[in-house]
Design a protein around this motif. Structure first.
Motif, PDB file in Angstrom:
ATOM      1  N   LYS A 196       0.836  -1.199   0.000  1.00 52.19           N
ATOM      2  CA  LYS A 196       0.000   0.000   0.000  1.00 52.19           C
ATOM      3  C   LYS A 196       0.874   1.255   0.000  1.00 52.19           C
ATOM      4  CE  LYS A 196      -4.291  -1.444   2.117  1.00 52.19           C
ATOM      5  NZ  LYS A 196      -5.152  -1.171   0.987  1.00 52.19           N
ATOM      6  N   ASP A 249      -2.348   5.733   2.135  1.00 49.73           N
ATOM      7  CA  ASP A 249      -3.392   4.715   2.288  1.00 49.73           C
ATOM      8  C   ASP A 249      -3.125   3.835   3.508  1.00 49.73           C
ATOM      9  OD1 ASP A 249      -4.694   5.628   0.040  1.00 49.73           O
ATOM     10  OD2 ASP A 249      -3.753   4.154  -1.304  1.00 49.73           O
ATOM     11  N   LYS A 280      -5.621   3.498   6.644  1.00 54.13           N
ATOM     12  CA  LYS A 280      -6.149   2.175   6.979  1.00 54.13           C
ATOM     13  C   LYS A 280      -5.773   1.799   8.412  1.00 54.13           C
ATOM     14  CE  LYS A 280      -7.038  -2.356   5.227  1.00 54.13           C
ATOM     15  NZ  LYS A 280      -8.307  -2.488   5.888  1.00 54.13           N
ATOM     16  N   ASP A 307      -8.515   0.892  11.075  1.00 55.06           N
ATOM     17  CA  ASP A 307      -8.483  -0.451  11.658  1.00 55.06           C
ATOM     18  C   ASP A 307      -8.269  -0.446  13.164  1.00 55.06           C
ATOM     19  OD1 ASP A 307      -8.892  -1.513   9.202  1.00 55.06           O
ATOM     20  OD2 ASP A 307      -6.923  -2.466   8.999  1.00 55.06           O
TER      21      ASP A 307
END
Length: 149
Positions: free
Chosen positions: A44, A48, A52, A56
């Motif tokens: 990634k 990003d 994430k 998460d």
């Protein structure tokens, strides 16, 4: 990974800066940075991966709420003492009223159903322990209040 640090700092801005909060923030930042690094190793892009990792990790509001609940008694010691004293007064009044009502009911039942035998006196002694114990709690709270002045 400045974005993660800024995000965590922003989330904890309303809490006082204590050693425990600083440690908690560092642990959260380290965990998020490790997760972002794992996502970048997986292919990634950095932006990003950071986004994430933040998503998460979950909601920091819940962690803050739990931490605030743990810290509240320490921060509001004076307020808690006042509440305890108020509760002890309320408990004393409630126990007196409740005992009077229960004893009154026992007297009524005794006179109505068995007027030739006086038995209500015996459970009355047991019921009177309730307000007596609450009176001791109330006196203890008052003594603490006088000592802390």
């Amino acid at each position: 990974m400045q974005k993660i640090r800024a995000y965590v700092e922003e989330q904890f801005a309303d809490l006082p800066e204590t050693e425990q909060i600083a440690t908690l923030k560092e642990e959260i930042m380290d965990s998020m940075e490790e997760k972002a690094a794992d996502f970048m190793l997986g292919g990634k892009a950095e932006e990003d991966a950071i986004n994430k990792a933040i998503v998460d990790f979950g909601n920091l509001a819940e962690i803050k709420k739990e931490f605030q609940l743990q810290q509240e008694p320490k921060q509001k010691d004076g307020k808690l003492k006042k509440q305890k004293e108020d509760m002890s007064t309320l408990n004393l009044g409630f126990s007196i009223c409740g005992s009077v009502l229960i004893i009154g009911l026992l007297i009524f039942v005794n006179i109505y159903y068995t007027p030739h035998e006086i038995w209500f006196v015996f459970p009355t002694f047991a019921i009177l322990w309730w307000p007596v114990s609450m009176a001791f709690v109330w006196m203890k709270a008052r003594r603490r209040k006088v000592m802390h002045r």
